[in-house]
Design an enzyme around this catalytic site. Structure first.
Site, short mmCIF file in Angstrom:
data_model
loop_
_atom_site.label_atom_id
_atom_site.label_comp_id
_atom_site.label_asym_id
_atom_site.label_seq_id
_atom_site.Cartn_x
_atom_site.Cartn_y
_atom_site.Cartn_z
N SER A 150 4.89 6.71 2.54
CA SER A 150 5.18 5.33 2.50
C SER A 150 4.81 4.36 1.81
O SER A 150 3.70 4.43 1.34
CB SER A 150 4.97 5.11 4.19
N ASN A 165 0.91 -1.32 -0.10
CA ASN A 165 -0.25 0.07 -0.08
C ASN A 165 0.97 1.31 0.11
O ASN A 165 1.92 1.17 0.63
CB ASN A 165 -1.01 -0.01 1.30
N HIS A 216 1.03 5.27 1.19
CA HIS A 216 0.12 6.00 2.19
C HIS A 216 0.83 7.34 2.16
O HIS A 216 2.09 7.46 2.09
CB HIS A 216 0.09 5.23 3.48
N ASP A 227 -2.84 0.47 7.94
CA ASP A 227 -1.43 1.26 7.74
C ASP A 227 -0.43 0.96 8.51
O ASP A 227 0.18 1.72 9.25
CB ASP A 227 -1.75 2.91 7.88
C1 GAR Z 1 -2.10 8.98 -3.05
O1 GAR Z 1 -1.81 10.15 -2.52
C2 GAR Z 1 -1.90 7.91 -1.97
O2 GAR Z 1 -0.64 8.01 -1.29
C3 GAR Z 1 -3.34 8.01 -1.08
O3 GAR Z 1 -4.51 8.36 -2.04
C4 GAR Z 1 -3.78 9.21 -3.26
C5 GAR Z 1 -4.23 8.41 -4.47
O4 GAR Z 1 -3.81 9.20 -5.48
N1 GAR Z 1 -3.37 7.09 -0.47
C6 GAR Z 1 -4.19 6.89 0.72
O5 GAR Z 1 -4.57 7.75 1.15
C7 GAR Z 1 -4.49 5.46 1.26
N2 GAR Z 1 -4.87 5.48 2.72
P1 GAR Z 1 -4.01 8.52 -7.14
O6 GAR Z 1 -5.63 7.93 -7.15
O7 GAR Z 1 -3.79 9.77 -7.89
O8 GAR Z 1 -2.97 7.55 -7.21
#
Ligand code: GAR
Length: 211
Positions: A136, A107, A109, A145
């Site tokens: 991360s 994942n 995060h 997480d």
């Molecule tokens: C990213 O910033 C990722 O790190 C976050 O969602 C976004 C997805 O962006 N993930 C989380 O918050 C997971 N808990 P994307 O759809 O443009 O790849």
């Protein structure tokens, strides 16, 4: 060639980064399928545009979280994916589907875990007065997480950063981080499970740094 399943709920920019790296010959992997809980997600549109199998699985069609998760992972397994990449997948997964896959699910995060699991990570880093923020990649375990940390990217928090500005500055670094981790896994240099991460056969005592 490493076969990936990408789970995404939103925009899909991390998926796009993986697709781009594969196209450029920078990542020896293939995307077996993209799976989303949101019909309107950018990730599904990106997958379709790139000729990648894209599947919407609607949580509302299932009586329980466990039933949805079982359907999702039946589809993931049917794709033949070896590595499962959660790239902005915003649902909590049940232990029944996570526990058997802790050595092949990662994942990304948007925080320097163990700081700020969950939501609103950029706001929380600003509220805390942190000087550094980052993202991360970790092994997925049943606790949210909380799996062993694989790699992180760090940026300095600047005066004038808002949550939106911080998120925007971090995003390209996230893309590099995720592609690099998947590359290391594809190269056979990185392996992990619910307890530990090994890089070049050495157990990591801290996450790898990606610039
Ligand atoms: C990213 O910033 C990722 O790190 C976050 O969602 C976004 C997805 O962006 N993930 C989380 O918050 C997971 N808990 P994307 O759809 O443009 O790849």
């Amino acid at each position: 060639m490493l076969k990936l399943a990408v789970l995404a709920s939103g925009r899909g920019s991390n998926l796009q980064a993986l697709i781009d790296a594969i196209r450029m010959g920078e990542l020896d992997a293939g995307i077996a399928g993209v799976f989303s809980d949101k019909a309107a997600s950018g990730a599904l549109a990106i997958a379709r545009g790139a000729g990648v199998a894209a599947m919407h699985i609607d949580p509302k069609a299932y009586a329980s979280r466990a039933a949805f998760d079982a359907a999702l992972f039946a589809a993931v397994d049917a794709s033949g994916a070896e590595l499962i990449v959660c790239a902005g997948f915003m649902r909590i997964l049940s232990p029944e589907v996570v526990a058997p896959r802790t050595s092949r699910m990662i994942n990304i995060h948007p925080s320097l875990l163990p700081k700020y699991p969950g939501l609103h990570t950029h706001q929380r880093a600003l509220d805390a007065g942190d000087r550094e923020h980052g993202a991360s990649v970790h092994a997925v375990i049943p606790a949210l997480d909380a799996g062993p940390l694989i790699a992180q990217t760090r940026i300095a928090i600047e005066p004038g950063d808002s949550p939106e500005r911080l998120a925007a500055r971090l995003l390209p670094r996230e893309h590099r981080l995720l592609v690099q981790v998947v590359r290391w896994i594809a190269e056979g240099r990185l392996r992990f499970d619910a307890q530990a991460v090994h890089f070049d056969e050495r157990r990591l005592s801290e996450p790898l740094r990606v610039g």
